[in-house]
Scaffold this motif. Sequence first.
Motif, mmCIF file in Angstrom:
data_model
loop_
_atom_site.group_PDB
_atom_site.id
_atom_site.type_symbol
_atom_site.label_atom_id
_atom_site.label_comp_id
_atom_site.label_asym_id
_atom_site.label_seq_id
_atom_site.Cartn_x
_atom_site.Cartn_y
_atom_site.Cartn_z
ATOM 1 N N SER A 1 0.283 -4.354 3.301
ATOM 2 C CA SER A 1 -1.171 -4.645 3.815
ATOM 3 C C SER A 1 -1.804 -6.099 3.484
ATOM 4 C CB SER A 1 -2.123 -3.298 3.686
ATOM 5 O OG SER A 1 -1.564 -2.224 4.099
ATOM 6 N N THR B 1 0.846 -1.129 0.133
ATOM 7 C CA THR B 1 -0.056 0.109 -0.217
ATOM 8 C C THR B 1 0.704 1.184 -0.080
ATOM 9 O OG1 THR B 1 -0.354 -0.120 2.288
ATOM 10 C CG2 THR B 1 -1.968 -0.862 1.169
ATOM 11 N N MET C 1 -10.213 -3.309 4.084
ATOM 12 C CA MET C 1 -8.817 -3.451 4.837
ATOM 13 C C MET C 1 -8.800 -4.176 6.086
ATOM 14 S SD MET C 1 -5.759 -2.772 4.250
ATOM 15 C CE MET C 1 -5.630 -2.006 2.750
ATOM 16 N N ILE D 1 -5.824 -7.363 2.697
ATOM 17 C CA ILE D 1 -7.299 -6.879 2.472
ATOM 18 C C ILE D 1 -8.055 -8.088 1.966
ATOM 19 C CG2 ILE D 1 -6.665 -6.713 -0.114
ATOM 20 C CD1 ILE D 1 -8.344 -3.915 0.405
ATOM 21 N N GLU E 1 -3.777 0.118 7.128
ATOM 22 C CA GLU E 1 -2.802 0.326 6.206
ATOM 23 C C GLU E 1 -1.420 -0.124 6.961
ATOM 24 O OE1 GLU E 1 -2.262 3.327 3.324
ATOM 25 O OE2 GLU E 1 -4.618 2.987 2.543
#
Length: 411
Positions: free
Chosen positions: A199, A188, A243, A201, A247
């Motif tokens: 990150s 990210t 997410m 997700i 992040e």
Amino acid sequence: MDFAYTPRAQELMTRVQDFMDAHIYPNEHLYHEQHAAFGPDNIWQVPPIVDELKAKARKAGLWNLFLPESERGAGLLNAEYAPICEIMGRVHWAPEVFNCNAPDTGNMETLERYATDAQKEEWLDPLLEGKIRSAFLMTEPDVASSDATNVQTEIRREGDEYVINGRKWWSSGAPDPRCKLLIVMGKTDPGADRYRQQSMILVPRDAPGVKIVRHLTVYGYDHAPHGHAEVLLENVRVPASNMLLGEGRGFEIAQGRLGPGRIHHCMRTIGAAERALEMMCKRLMSRHAFGKLIGEHSVWEERVADARIEIECARLLTLKAAWMMDTVGNKVARSEIAMIKVKAPVMALKVIDDAIQAHGAAGVSQDPGLAAMWAHIRTLRFADGPDEVHRRTIARLEFGKHVDMKAARGR
């Protein structure tokens, strides 16, 4: 340090063993017959016996045993679950019957620890109920993924969405028709600190732009209906709410996910080694060569003895790692976790190889299942980090006991 199994663990071990004896072992051939009956064009179909036995296991209360200290699972400690996991590992498809199969166990633990309530409701609850399956997308074909900072998949914020572009492979479980969720690790912020760039997700399997490029075989085995896939993520858009944790938290999540997963892998591997040793002994004591039982030839006595020694060593080291994870945490247990991840697959491969040798030419055929077992276990020298990375961790921790590492590098 006391490795006596708790009464709770002993009771569940007995119940799982009884279930294996009554329902799993008698249906091993049926599982393969049902899968073969689908034909080469339908290898991703799931043998009906799996769902039949899942219903029985759930009714028996043998369900979601892996989740430690959780109201959603059995609430077992790692050291309590470890011997139960070993029993399941004697048959490669058995863990799914108890909803204790990889990579879903690791993904469920990830969601349990790090997901929001909304994320849990959407994804964790169906996984815990065994209604869907999932995949974990971390490894990439174009970089050395043993160093996860190399991961190049882009996760870019655009308004209320993230746009994902990248290519993953060895995405175990992605070809399974029941796979509905992909947990994707990507970058990210390329400009952030090295361990804050990544990150994780949540990506629906049916999101536009998600494409299964091909399935990957392991020494020719497709591992269907579970399988491993190369996956292309092309302008995949998901809500920003997908997410996990935030992040830059990908490495933090990975460390929390992979520790327990390595215990599970190792105990299942020990279970497979026990099964191979059992098959080896029965074969050696039922065949004659050169005037006596094959098992009475000294070379085989040595191999059987070594197998028993190595299995016991691997089990005790794994139990120590599980006990440390429960008592002092994953970070303090880093060396032990790394050691078992190296020890268990290497040990099992040797035991299985000797069992193959004991079966002669039959050993490399599909009949006893040892060749498939060997191929499956061989992947674990890469899964959750290759041997070399774990040995590096062990060595550096060992150096640190005796040498100031920073001072040594500055000389």
